[in-house]
Design a protein around this motif. Structure first.
Motif, PDB file in Angstrom:
ATOM      1  N   VAL A  89     -15.757  25.806  -3.034  1.00 25.36           N
ATOM      2  CA  VAL A  89     -15.790  25.909  -1.063  1.00 25.36           C
ATOM      3  C   VAL A  89     -14.984  27.283  -0.687  1.00 25.36           C
ATOM      4  O   VAL A  89     -14.047  27.592  -0.888  1.00 25.36           O
ATOM      5  CB  VAL A  89     -15.033  24.196  -0.853  1.00 25.36           C
ATOM      6  N   LEU A  90     -15.705  27.333   1.194  1.00 21.60           N
ATOM      7  CA  LEU A  90     -14.961  29.036   1.096  1.00 21.60           C
ATOM      8  C   LEU A  90     -14.245  28.446   2.724  1.00 21.60           C
ATOM      9  O   LEU A  90     -12.643  29.294   3.199  1.00 21.60           O
ATOM     10  CB  LEU A  90     -15.893  30.033   1.501  1.00 21.60           C
ATOM     11  N   SER A  91     -14.629  27.634   3.182  1.00 27.66           N
ATOM     12  CA  SER A  91     -14.115  27.237   4.974  1.00 27.66           C
ATOM     13  C   SER A  91     -13.961  26.183   4.904  1.00 27.66           C
ATOM     14  O   SER A  91     -16.004  25.352   4.740  1.00 27.66           O
ATOM     15  CB  SER A  91     -14.344  27.695   5.746  1.00 27.66           C
ATOM     16  N   VAL A  92     -13.187  24.866   5.465  1.00 27.21           N
ATOM     17  CA  VAL A  92     -13.768  23.767   5.839  1.00 27.21           C
ATOM     18  C   VAL A  92     -13.455  24.024   7.549  1.00 27.21           C
ATOM     19  O   VAL A  92     -11.824  24.369   7.959  1.00 27.21           O
ATOM     20  CB  VAL A  92     -12.781  22.790   5.182  1.00 27.21           C
ATOM     21  N   HIS A  93     -14.040  23.583   8.708  1.00 30.43           N
ATOM     22  CA  HIS A  93     -13.943  23.250   9.984  1.00 30.43           C
ATOM     23  C   HIS A  93     -13.593  22.285  10.816  1.00 30.43           C
ATOM     24  O   HIS A  93     -15.002  21.281  10.407  1.00 30.43           O
ATOM     25  CB  HIS A  93     -14.249  24.438  10.850  1.00 30.43           C
ATOM     26  N   ALA A  94     -13.000  21.739  11.085  1.00 35.82           N
ATOM     27  CA  ALA A  94     -13.134  20.139  12.105  1.00 35.82           C
ATOM     28  C   ALA A  94     -13.860  20.489  13.005  1.00 35.82           C
ATOM     29  O   ALA A  94     -13.903  22.062  14.229  1.00 35.82           O
ATOM     30  CB  ALA A  94     -11.712  19.730  12.385  1.00 35.82           C
ATOM     31  N   GLU A 103      -2.082  15.741  10.720  1.00 33.03           N
ATOM     32  CA  GLU A 103      -1.722  15.816   9.739  1.00 33.03           C
ATOM     33  C   GLU A 103      -2.702  15.027   9.290  1.00 33.03           C
ATOM     34  O   GLU A 103      -3.431  15.581   8.165  1.00 33.03           O
ATOM     35  CB  GLU A 103      -0.624  14.721   9.921  1.00 33.03           C
ATOM     36  N   ARG A 104      -3.821  13.603   9.400  1.00 31.90           N
ATOM     37  CA  ARG A 104      -4.866  13.665   8.693  1.00 31.90           C
ATOM     38  C   ARG A 104      -6.370  14.613   8.648  1.00 31.90           C
ATOM     39  O   ARG A 104      -6.706  14.153   7.741  1.00 31.90           O
ATOM     40  CB  ARG A 104      -5.474  11.954   9.553  1.00 31.90           C
ATOM     41  N   LEU A 105      -5.731  15.382   9.528  1.00 29.80           N
ATOM     42  CA  LEU A 105      -7.431  16.300   9.874  1.00 29.80           C
ATOM     43  C   LEU A 105      -6.405  17.088   8.215  1.00 29.80           C
ATOM     44  O   LEU A 105      -8.026  17.681   7.744  1.00 29.80           O
ATOM     45  CB  LEU A 105      -7.229  17.055  10.728  1.00 29.80           C
ATOM     46  N   GLU A 106      -5.679  17.554   8.124  1.00 26.54           N
ATOM     47  CA  GLU A 106      -5.384  18.620   6.894  1.00 26.54           C
ATOM     48  C   GLU A 106      -5.168  17.711   5.994  1.00 26.54           C
ATOM     49  O   GLU A 106      -5.743  18.525   4.865  1.00 26.54           O
ATOM     50  CB  GLU A 106      -3.576  19.045   7.448  1.00 26.54           C
ATOM     51  N   ARG A 109      -9.408  18.248   5.370  1.00 25.77           N
ATOM     52  CA  ARG A 109      -9.298  19.224   4.502  1.00 25.77           C
ATOM     53  C   ARG A 109      -9.095  19.900   3.570  1.00 25.77           C
ATOM     54  O   ARG A 109      -9.874  20.220   2.633  1.00 25.77           O
ATOM     55  CB  ARG A 109      -8.628  20.509   5.588  1.00 25.77           C
ATOM     56  N   LYS A 110      -8.146  19.412   3.472  1.00 28.28           N
ATOM     57  CA  LYS A 110      -7.312  19.528   2.314  1.00 28.28           C
ATOM     58  C   LYS A 110      -8.347  18.915   0.255  1.00 28.28           C
ATOM     59  O   LYS A 110      -8.839  19.075  -0.372  1.00 28.28           O
ATOM     60  CB  LYS A 110      -6.011  18.727   1.580  1.00 28.28           C
ATOM     61  N   ALA A 111      -8.797  17.695   0.590  1.00 24.43           N
ATOM     62  CA  ALA A 111      -9.608  17.098   0.541  1.00 24.43           C
ATOM     63  C   ALA A 111     -11.226  17.717   0.121  1.00 24.43           C
ATOM     64  O   ALA A 111     -10.970  17.651  -1.345  1.00 24.43           O
ATOM     65  CB  ALA A 111     -10.168  15.438   0.455  1.00 24.43           C
ATOM     66  N   VAL A 112     -11.267  18.206   0.450  1.00 22.83           N
ATOM     67  CA  VAL A 112     -12.687  19.505   0.363  1.00 22.83           C
ATOM     68  C   VAL A 112     -12.274  20.424  -0.727  1.00 22.83           C
ATOM     69  O   VAL A 112     -12.569  20.939  -1.292  1.00 22.83           O
ATOM     70  CB  VAL A 112     -13.397  19.192   1.796  1.00 22.83           C
ATOM     71  N   PHE A 113     -11.276  20.762   0.284  1.00 23.96           N
ATOM     72  CA  PHE A 113     -10.815  22.084  -0.492  1.00 23.96           C
ATOM     73  C   PHE A 113     -10.716  21.868  -2.146  1.00 23.96           C
ATOM     74  O   PHE A 113     -10.914  22.380  -3.359  1.00 23.96           O
ATOM     75  CB  PHE A 113      -9.578  22.935  -0.344  1.00 23.96           C
ATOM     76  N   ASP A 114      -9.997  20.806  -2.297  1.00 27.40           N
ATOM     77  CA  ASP A 114      -9.804  20.213  -3.739  1.00 27.40           C
ATOM     78  C   ASP A 114     -11.376  19.581  -4.378  1.00 27.40           C
ATOM     79  O   ASP A 114     -10.575  19.665  -5.637  1.00 27.40           O
ATOM     80  CB  ASP A 114      -8.423  19.232  -4.013  1.00 27.40           C
TER      81      ASP A 114
END
Length: 139
Positions: A89-94, A103-106, A109-114
């Motif tokens: 994963v290089l980037s995740v944008h809402a 807070e929930r958006l972050e 995003r963290k779930a995808v990066f993890d």
């Protein structure tokens, strides 16, 4: 088993029922990378739709291992994922229409990066550098 563990498992089971994965959006990528690498469709004759369905399931499973939903999740949040060949994963944008709190958006995003690297082996012929993934809340 502690009550917190039971609650977390119940929330994850409920979240699985509400999480949607959308693969059809391609922002910039084409199958050129896979073709250039000489990758072919699964030799078993598996058709593209079936393979895409298996990929959607694998992607959902991968992200859900890292997503901790809460009862406060409402609405939905579509995120755009850019990944490298191999699934990193290089980037995740809402999407601007995301209705999650910051807070929930972050957390999404963290779930995808993890979950990086995202599923790749076995799905080379349908690889897309750009994906759309939708988190859905309870209501």
């Amino acid at each position: 088993m502690e009550a917190n563990d039971v609650q977390r498992r119940a929330i994850r089971v409920r979240a699985n029922a509400y999480l949607a994965v959308t693969l059809a959006t391609i922002l910039a990528a084409t199958p050129i990378a896979a073709a250039a690498a000489g990758l072919q469709r699964a030799s078993s004759g598996e058709d593209r739709k079936t393979l895409e369905g298996r990929y959607a399931d694998a992607l959902q499973s991968s992200v859900m291992r890292h997503w901790v939903p809460t009862d406060s999740d409402r609405g939905h949040c579509r995120v755009y994922i850019k990944q490298a060949l191999g699934g990193e994963v290089l980037s995740v944008h809402a999407d601007p229409g995301c209705t999650f709190t910051s807070e929930r958006l972050e957390a999404a995003r963290k779930a995808v990066f993890d979950a990086s690297p995202l599923p790749y082996r076995g799905f080379e012929s349908i690889f897309r550098a750009d994906l759309t993934y939708t988190f859905k809340g309870w209501r």
